[in-house]
Design a protein around this motif. Structure first.
Motif, PDB file in Angstrom:
ATOM      1  N   VAL A   1       4.616  -7.106  -2.244  1.00  0.00           N
ATOM      2  CA  VAL A   1       3.182  -7.372  -2.373  1.00  0.00           C
ATOM      3  C   VAL A   1       2.757  -6.839  -3.746  1.00  0.00           C
TER       4      VAL A   1
ATOM      5  N   LEU B   1       2.217  -6.500   7.963  1.00  0.00           N
ATOM      6  CA  LEU B   1       1.462  -7.692   7.573  1.00  0.00           C
ATOM      7  C   LEU B   1       0.850  -8.274   8.838  1.00  0.00           C
ATOM      8  N   THR B   2      -0.243  -8.991   8.679  1.00  0.00           N
ATOM      9  CA  THR B   2      -0.830  -9.678   9.829  1.00  0.00           C
ATOM     10  C   THR B   2       0.077 -10.856  10.210  1.00  0.00           C
TER      11      THR B   2
ATOM     12  N   ASP C   1      -0.764 -13.957  10.397  1.00  0.00           N
ATOM     13  CA  ASP C   1      -1.014 -15.042   9.435  1.00  0.00           C
ATOM     14  C   ASP C   1      -0.247 -14.802   8.139  1.00  0.00           C
ATOM     15  N   GLU C   2      -0.235 -13.555   7.657  1.00  0.00           N
ATOM     16  CA  GLU C   2       0.496 -13.246   6.427  1.00  0.00           C
ATOM     17  C   GLU C   2       1.998 -13.450   6.613  1.00  0.00           C
ATOM     18  N   LYS C   3       2.507 -13.071   7.781  1.00  0.00           N
ATOM     19  CA  LYS C   3       3.945 -13.241   8.057  1.00  0.00           C
ATOM     20  C   LYS C   3       4.351 -14.711   8.012  1.00  0.00           C
TER      21      LYS C   3
ATOM     22  N   ARG D   1       3.295 -16.956   6.079  1.00  0.00           N
ATOM     23  CA  ARG D   1       3.216 -17.509   4.725  1.00  0.00           C
ATOM     24  C   ARG D   1       4.154 -16.836   3.728  1.00  0.00           C
ATOM     25  N   ILE D   2       5.037 -16.006   4.210  1.00  0.00           N
ATOM     26  CA  ILE D   2       5.966 -15.297   3.331  1.00  0.00           C
ATOM     27  C   ILE D   2       6.837 -16.297   2.571  1.00  0.00           C
TER      28      ILE D   2
ATOM     29  N   ILE E   1       4.964 -11.785  -0.392  1.00  0.00           N
ATOM     30  CA  ILE E   1       3.742 -12.193   0.285  1.00  0.00           C
ATOM     31  C   ILE E   1       3.379 -13.595  -0.206  1.00  0.00           C
TER      32      ILE E   1
ATOM     33  N   ASP F   1      -2.298 -15.274   0.270  1.00  0.00           N
ATOM     34  CA  ASP F   1      -2.649 -13.884   0.586  1.00  0.00           C
ATOM     35  C   ASP F   1      -2.735 -13.030  -0.669  1.00  0.00           C
TER      36      ASP F   1
ATOM     37  N   ASP G   1      -5.985 -10.982  -1.887  1.00  0.00           N
ATOM     38  CA  ASP G   1      -5.907  -9.591  -2.334  1.00  0.00           C
ATOM     39  C   ASP G   1      -6.597  -9.418  -3.686  1.00  0.00           C
TER      40      ASP G   1
ATOM     41  N   ARG H   1     -10.049 -17.107   5.334  1.00  0.00           N
ATOM     42  CA  ARG H   1      -9.810 -15.692   5.055  1.00  0.00           C
ATOM     43  C   ARG H   1     -10.847 -15.128   4.079  1.00  0.00           C
TER      44      ARG H   1
END
Length: 189
Positions: A41, A101-102, A104-106, A108-109, A122, A126, A130, A166
């Protein structure tokens, strides 16, 4: 330390490009941790997505088990100094600003393959969120600039529905819309 990792870490020492050295090191670390994968990240993710336009000195990762990570880093010659794990011989500095990670974040990795090893970053949406948060809530104009750059570079690939949702939740929607207008103006020129 396993011989395999000794050999790979020696190879890290010879890589002069900062981003290549950092990514290759984290690919080795990801392989060695077996199971839970660290996710890049922060600045290194921005350096990757901006194709080197941004430069950072450390690696920020999210990893849920700091004890296991710390043990592995110590085994590999790192020392804990403040919030960073440092290996001066490898010129690698690692910080763990978060442990999860949330969902949703997981989803989109981004997976990047380096010499038959994997490293995880990340997702770009996301990362934009940030940067927008830093721009809006901490008045960081640099982060606003990089949010706009990422919007411009990835405009055709972004999940705009997710990004808008988001940003609405993060109270940065108005600024997202403004940056998107600026990106459209840039496209015209």
């Amino acid at each position: 330390m396993e011989k395999k990792y000794e050999v790979l870490l020696k190879k890290v020492r010879g890589i002069t490009s900062n981003i290549k050295r950092q990514l290759f090191f984290l690919a080795i670390m990801t392989d060695a941790l077996e199971g839970i994968k660290p996710v890049i990240v922060g600045g290194l993710a921005l350096e990757f997505y901006s194709t080197g336009g941004y430069s950072t000195g450390d690696i920020d990762i999210v990893y849920p088990d700091v004890k296991v990570l710390g043990e592995k880093l110590q085994e590999w010659g790192f020392q804990k100094k403040g919030r960073h794990w440092i290996n001066e011989e490898l010129d690698i500095f690692i910080e763990v600003p978060g442990s999860y990670l949330t969902e949703d974040e997981k989803k989109r990795i981004t997976l990047v393959e380096i010499e038959n090893l994997s490293v995880y970053l990340i997702g770009v949406e996301d990362l934009i969120i940030d940067r927008l948060n830093a721009f809006v809530h901490w008045q960081s104009t640099d982060d606003g600039y990089w949010a706009k750059e990422l919007l411009f570079i990835y405009k055709e690939k972004l999940d705009m529905e997710y990004l808008q949702k988001r940003c609405s939740e993060e109270e940065t929607y108005k600024e997202l819309e403004e940056l998107l207008r600026e990106v459209k103006e840039l496209e015209k020129n």
